[in-house]
Design a protein around this motif. Structure first.
Motif, PDB file in Angstrom:
ATOM      1  N   UNK A 102    -109.357  14.060 -30.192  1.00 28.22           N
ATOM      2  CA  UNK A 102    -108.920  15.011 -29.016  1.00 28.22           C
ATOM      3  C   UNK A 102    -107.863  16.507 -29.416  1.00 28.22           C
ATOM      4  N   UNK A 103    -108.420  17.426 -28.973  1.00 32.11           N
ATOM      5  CA  UNK A 103    -107.865  18.694 -29.398  1.00 32.11           C
ATOM      6  C   UNK A 103    -106.676  19.079 -28.147  1.00 32.11           C
ATOM      7  N   UNK A 104    -105.384  18.999 -28.633  1.00 33.60           N
ATOM      8  CA  UNK A 104    -104.444  19.088 -27.845  1.00 33.60           C
ATOM      9  C   UNK A 104    -103.902  20.459 -27.836  1.00 33.60           C
ATOM     10  N   UNK A 105    -103.898  21.429 -26.750  1.00 30.67           N
ATOM     11  CA  UNK A 105    -102.944  22.639 -26.684  1.00 30.67           C
ATOM     12  C   UNK A 105    -101.713  21.971 -26.802  1.00 30.67           C
ATOM     13  N   UNK A 106    -100.828  22.979 -27.456  1.00 33.98           N
ATOM     14  CA  UNK A 106     -99.510  22.679 -27.916  1.00 33.98           C
ATOM     15  C   UNK A 106     -98.559  23.673 -27.398  1.00 33.98           C
ATOM     16  N   UNK A 107     -97.518  23.172 -26.430  1.00 31.15           N
ATOM     17  CA  UNK A 107     -96.637  24.169 -25.922  1.00 31.15           C
ATOM     18  C   UNK A 107     -95.078  24.008 -26.869  1.00 31.15           C
ATOM     19  N   UNK A 108     -94.688  25.019 -27.221  1.00 33.55           N
ATOM     20  CA  UNK A 108     -93.318  25.140 -27.798  1.00 33.55           C
ATOM     21  C   UNK A 108     -92.305  25.361 -26.413  1.00 33.55           C
ATOM     22  N   UNK A 109     -91.852  24.234 -26.030  1.00 35.90           N
ATOM     23  CA  UNK A 109     -91.203  24.085 -24.581  1.00 35.90           C
ATOM     24  C   UNK A 109     -89.910  24.653 -25.000  1.00 35.90           C
ATOM     25  N   UNK A 110     -89.538  25.762 -23.863  1.00 38.35           N
ATOM     26  CA  UNK A 110     -88.390  26.387 -23.580  1.00 38.35           C
ATOM     27  C   UNK A 110     -87.291  25.697 -22.477  1.00 38.35           C
TER      28      UNK A 110
END
Length: 175
Positions: free
Chosen positions: A125-133
């Protein structure tokens, strides 16, 4: 003079309405986790939320695996079976996995980074990734418990009487 009282009552009533938490406000891209998988969307600022699958603390950050859901007007994930795909959100610091447990609702804001591939079962599975603020854990929703005279009950009778006039299957005894 009475108009002032009505104005004060209206202000208190509006003050009691739910509002978007301060750290979740702003202008964000309309991308969803599904559309971010298909496009190179690095650097886009997003506000995504969903149901927490797992929180994994690392040495410098905690990564959250989420099942994406549409957000309501206040940024809270909608309940139901419709999903927007999975995504990862990694935030600096330690978030205790005993608090951030599976099935809790979470909303994050941050910037999209390079997608990550992980296994879901035997599937890559290709997960979009967020650098969370910002990470916001929503309070648990209250469970609504209905009494014996629940109008959704097929045997509901608004004129039911426990003294023998009517029938209700949830009544503990019959007269």
């Amino acid at each position: 003079m009475q108009a002032h009282y009505w104005l004060i009552i209206a202000l208190f009533a509006l003050g009691g309405c739910a509002a978007t938490p301060q750290n979740l406000r702003g202008e964000f891209s309309a991308l969803t986790p599904q559309t971010a998988q298909d496009n190179n969307a690095n650097g886009q600022l997003v506000r995504w939320g969903g149901e927490l699958i797992k929180a994994t603390p690392g040495p410098n950050e905690t990564c959250f695996e989420l099942l994406g859901r549409a957000l309501d007007a206040n940024g809270r994930p909608a309940s139901g079976d419709k999903t927007l795909g999975r995504f990862l959100a990694c935030a600096p610091g330690f978030y205790d996995p005993t608090v951030y447990t599976a099935n809790r609702e979470l909303t994050v804001t941050g910037t999209l980074t390079d997608p990550v591939t992980r296994k879901v079962g035997n599937y890559d599975y290709h997960y979009p990734q967020v650098a969370a603020q910002a990470v916001y854990l929503w309070p648990k929703r209250a469970e609504i418990v209905h009494g014996p005279w629940d109008y959704r009950d097929p045997f509901y009778d608004p004129f039911f009487s426990p003294f023998g006039y009517g029938h209700h299957r949830n009544w503990p005894y019959y007269w």
